[in-house]
Write a protein that holds these residues in place. Structure first.
Motif, PDB file in Angstrom:
ATOM      1  N   SER A   1       5.246   0.441   1.691  1.00 44.83           N
ATOM      2  CA  SER A   1       5.170   1.369   0.561  1.00 44.83           C
ATOM      3  C   SER A   1       4.878   2.780   1.059  1.00 44.83           C
ATOM      4  O   SER A   1       4.658   3.011   2.249  1.00 44.83           O
ATOM      5  CB  SER A   1       4.060   0.934  -0.401  1.00 44.83           C
ATOM      6  OG  SER A   1       2.782   1.222   0.150  1.00 44.83           O
TER       7      SER A   1
ATOM      8  N   LEU B   1      -1.945  -0.728   5.972  1.00 42.98           N
ATOM      9  CA  LEU B   1      -1.452  -1.695   4.997  1.00 42.98           C
ATOM     10  C   LEU B   1      -0.217  -1.189   4.255  1.00 42.98           C
ATOM     11  O   LEU B   1       0.479  -1.965   3.589  1.00 42.98           O
ATOM     12  CB  LEU B   1      -2.559  -2.081   4.008  1.00 42.98           C
ATOM     13  CG  LEU B   1      -3.196  -1.023   3.113  1.00 42.98           C
ATOM     14  CD1 LEU B   1      -2.356  -0.713   1.874  1.00 42.98           C
ATOM     15  CD2 LEU B   1      -4.582  -1.469   2.676  1.00 42.98           C
ATOM     16  N   ASN B   2       0.074   0.094   4.372  1.00 40.75           N
ATOM     17  CA  ASN B   2       1.310   0.621   3.787  1.00 40.75           C
ATOM     18  C   ASN B   2       2.537   0.154   4.562  1.00 40.75           C
ATOM     19  O   ASN B   2       3.656   0.177   4.032  1.00 40.75           O
ATOM     20  CB  ASN B   2       1.273   2.146   3.735  1.00 40.75           C
ATOM     21  CG  ASN B   2       1.018   2.778   5.090  1.00 40.75           C
ATOM     22  OD1 ASN B   2       0.233   2.255   5.889  1.00 40.75           O
ATOM     23  ND2 ASN B   2       1.648   3.910   5.362  1.00 40.75           N
TER      24      ASN B   2
ATOM     25  N   TYR C   1       2.217   4.350  -0.075  1.00 46.31           N
ATOM     26  CA  TYR C   1       0.831   4.559  -0.486  1.00 46.31           C
ATOM     27  C   TYR C   1       0.187   5.634   0.381  1.00 46.31           C
ATOM     28  O   TYR C   1       0.425   5.712   1.589  1.00 46.31           O
ATOM     29  CB  TYR C   1       0.062   3.244  -0.382  1.00 46.31           C
ATOM     30  CG  TYR C   1      -1.337   3.308  -0.959  1.00 46.31           C
ATOM     31  CD1 TYR C   1      -1.588   3.924  -2.168  1.00 46.31           C
ATOM     32  CD2 TYR C   1      -2.408   2.747  -0.273  1.00 46.31           C
ATOM     33  CE1 TYR C   1      -2.866   3.995  -2.697  1.00 46.31           C
ATOM     34  CE2 TYR C   1      -3.691   2.803  -0.783  1.00 46.31           C
ATOM     35  CZ  TYR C   1      -3.918   3.432  -1.996  1.00 46.31           C
ATOM     36  OH  TYR C   1      -5.188   3.496  -2.513  1.00 46.31           O
TER      37      TYR C   1
ATOM     38  N   ASP D   1      -8.845  -1.235   5.391  1.00 49.24           N
ATOM     39  CA  ASP D   1      -7.472  -1.360   5.906  1.00 49.24           C
ATOM     40  C   ASP D   1      -7.532  -1.980   7.299  1.00 49.24           C
ATOM     41  O   ASP D   1      -7.208  -1.333   8.293  1.00 49.24           O
ATOM     42  CB  ASP D   1      -6.835   0.035   5.916  1.00 49.24           C
ATOM     43  CG  ASP D   1      -5.367   0.031   6.329  1.00 49.24           C
ATOM     44  OD1 ASP D   1      -4.760  -1.047   6.349  1.00 49.24           O
ATOM     45  OD2 ASP D   1      -4.850   1.120   6.644  1.00 49.24           O
TER      46      ASP D   1
ATOM     47  N   MET E   1      -4.281  -7.749   4.910  1.00 51.44           N
ATOM     48  CA  MET E   1      -5.158  -7.475   3.782  1.00 51.44           C
ATOM     49  C   MET E   1      -4.833  -8.348   2.581  1.00 51.44           C
ATOM     50  O   MET E   1      -5.715  -8.738   1.822  1.00 51.44           O
ATOM     51  CB  MET E   1      -5.076  -5.992   3.388  1.00 51.44           C
ATOM     52  CG  MET E   1      -5.645  -5.038   4.428  1.00 51.44           C
ATOM     53  SD  MET E   1      -7.369  -5.386   4.850  1.00 51.44           S
ATOM     54  CE  MET E   1      -8.175  -5.188   3.267  1.00 51.44           C
ATOM     55  N   MET E   2      -3.564  -8.682   2.379  1.00 52.43           N
ATOM     56  CA  MET E   2      -3.159  -9.432   1.190  1.00 52.43           C
ATOM     57  C   MET E   2      -3.309 -10.938   1.362  1.00 52.43           C
ATOM     58  O   MET E   2      -3.694 -11.650   0.439  1.00 52.43           O
ATOM     59  CB  MET E   2      -1.705  -9.100   0.833  1.00 52.43           C
ATOM     60  CG  MET E   2      -1.240  -9.712  -0.476  1.00 52.43           C
ATOM     61  SD  MET E   2       0.340  -9.000  -0.996  1.00 52.43           S
ATOM     62  CE  MET E   2       0.578  -9.827  -2.557  1.00 52.43           C
TER      63      MET E   2
ATOM     64  N   ILE F   1       1.144  -5.191   5.077  1.00 53.16           N
ATOM     65  CA  ILE F   1       0.110  -5.525   4.108  1.00 53.16           C
ATOM     66  C   ILE F   1      -0.427  -6.942   4.285  1.00 53.16           C
ATOM     67  O   ILE F   1      -1.467  -7.303   3.725  1.00 53.16           O
ATOM     68  CB  ILE F   1       0.653  -5.344   2.666  1.00 53.16           C
ATOM     69  CG1 ILE F   1      -0.514  -5.204   1.676  1.00 53.16           C
ATOM     70  CG2 ILE F   1       1.592  -6.488   2.277  1.00 53.16           C
ATOM     71  CD1 ILE F   1      -0.083  -4.812   0.283  1.00 53.16           C
ATOM     72  N   ARG F   2       0.227  -7.758   5.099  1.00 48.88           N
ATOM     73  CA  ARG F   2      -0.128  -9.174   5.190  1.00 48.88           C
ATOM     74  C   ARG F   2      -1.587  -9.435   5.600  1.00 48.88           C
ATOM     75  O   ARG F   2      -2.225 -10.339   5.042  1.00 48.88           O
ATOM     76  CB  ARG F   2       0.826  -9.909   6.137  1.00 48.88           C
ATOM     77  CG  ARG F   2       2.270  -9.930   5.625  1.00 48.88           C
ATOM     78  CD  ARG F   2       3.187 -10.792   6.500  1.00 48.88           C
ATOM     79  NE  ARG F   2       2.885 -12.193   6.295  1.00 48.88           N
ATOM     80  CZ  ARG F   2       2.270 -12.975   7.170  1.00 48.88           C
ATOM     81  NH1 ARG F   2       1.859 -12.472   8.341  1.00 48.88           N
ATOM     82  NH2 ARG F   2       2.051 -14.242   6.908  1.00 48.88           N
TER      83      ARG F   2
END
Length: 410
Positions: free
Chosen positions: A371, A302-303, A373, A340, A309-310, A306-307
């Protein structure tokens, strides 16, 4: 034979060879697909004076912006940094629409100095802008039409509880502010959301804008936003661009007759332009069997995308290294210390440790939302253009994580 949905190459360039040359994870973009999407919109709206303002936030790499300029589109930016990136790519300030949300007047002033078109979406800033500039700087106003449209609720932005735009029910207040400050309003704008399928939704929003536009005598354009749906999986229903273009164009031309002169029609596609062009190539670190699920753990997560998960977004996942093998059911998961999940319960050709997997529809809101992360590094980006794979962003290195840190002597 591998499924027709399994992308093996772009413009004759093998995705596996790109993974070998540039390493993984790596974002890969098909330049021809980007230009084709822009040309499709140009054809669909050929009856009207059209300006395509690519929504820069979807993918901001300067080389991609240069390609979009080459294809005949302009740009929409939501931050002063995006405005500057567009200018780095060769766009003139007048080619840039600046549509911020919740920013300071200091940032707006900075963009005024750069010369971009200003699009305001709240009454306090509209009033302050008028007090500062009067009619010396033209401005566009973003209207909230109170239309629920789009897919996931997080990308539906034209409904009554959305933070975006000035409520159409506050039109009288808008007119008071404009009149008091002797403002020059040259555009009206709306955007209802993403993944819109139906021409009727666009027409409904258009009618709201048409009615409001009659109150503003100095308009040069109406901006209908974007939100066209692309395919994420085989058999997906997508926006009929030709139908939308035909019906919205006809309605727009009728409005221009009533208005008394010809205006420009602006669109702000983002995902539509770049989503299908992009692929994220990853590598299987581990194949982990449990009594219930077999996980494929990959060297991304997701780093980098991210789509899923978001937004609960669907992204097709295919095995580049073993495409003809018998399919098995897997959960594809990332290496981030969170839940994730990239793809759940997917039938994928048998995956072995070290296989390359390709994740589709990774062009929009992939690297732009990436990101560091877990202190992970962001991937390289590669653009395939004119049959050649070109590096357009270097892979981050560990030193990049420390670049802006000020380390105290403790």
């Amino acid at each position: 034979m591998p499924s027709s949905q399994n992308p093996i190459s772009i413009q004759g360039v093998s995705l596996a060879s790109i993974a070998e040359e540039f390493g993984t994870p790596v974002y890969v973009y098909d330049g021809e697909k980007i230009t084709t999407q822009i040309h499709t919109l140009q054809e669909a709206f050929s009856k009207v004076p059209l300006r395509i303002k690519y929504a820069t936030k979807a993918l901001t790499n300067v080389s991609i912006l240069k390609l979009i300029k080459h294809a005949g589109a302009e740009v929409d930016a939501v931050s002063v940094e995006e405005v500057r990136l567009c200018m780095e790519a060769g766009f003139k300030a007048e080619d840039v629409m600046y549509t911020p949300n919740g920013v300071s007047m200091e940032e707006i002033k900075e963009v005024v100095e750069l010369g971009a078109m200003i699009n305001l979406d709240n009454i306090p800033m509209l009033d302050l802008f008028g007090q500062l500039y009067g009619n010396s700087v033209p401005v566009c106003i973003r209207i909230n039409p109170h239309i629920m449209a789009g897919g996931n609720a997080k990308i539906s932005v034209g409904h009554i509880t959305s933070k975006f735009g000035i409520s159409i029910h506050q039109l009288d207040r808008i007119l008071e502010v404009v009149d008091k400050n002797n403002m020059l309003i040259t555009g009206l704008h709306l955007h209802t959301g993403s993944d819109i399928l139906d021409a009727e939704v666009f027409l409904k929003g258009a009618n709201v804008l048409f009615e409001a536009a009659m109150k503003f005598p100095d308009l040069r354009f109406l901006d209908f936003g974007g939100g066209f749906k692309v395919a994420y999986k085989e058999g997906d229903v997508v926006t009929d661009i030709m139908k939308v273009g035909d019906r919205v164009s006809d309605a727009f031309l009728e409005f221009c007759k009533a208005y008394g002169r010809e205006l420009e029609l602006w669109l702000e596609p983002g995902k539509f332009v770049v989503s299908e062009s992009g692929y994220l190539i990853v590598q299987a670190n581990v194949v982990k069997e449990t009594p219930q699920i077999t996980f494929i753990g990959v060297n991304s997560g997701l780093n980098h995308l991210i789509r899923p998960m978001m937004y609960d977004a669907y992204h097709g996942v295919y095995n580049l290294s073993n495409p003809e093998a018998e399919k098995r059911k897997y959960n594809v998961v990332g290496y981030i210390c969170e839940t994730d999940t990239i793809a759940a319960e997917r039938d994928i050709s048998e995956v072995r440790m070290g296989d390359y997997l390709v994740i589709k529809n990774a062009g929009a809101y992939g690297i732009s939302m990436a990101s560091n992360y877990n202190s992970r590094l962001r991937p390289a980006e590669v653009l395939v253009w004119d049959g050649k794979a070109n590096l357009i962003r270097k892979r981050e290195k560990f030193k990049d994580l420390l670049h802006n840190q000020v380390i105290l002597d403790i």
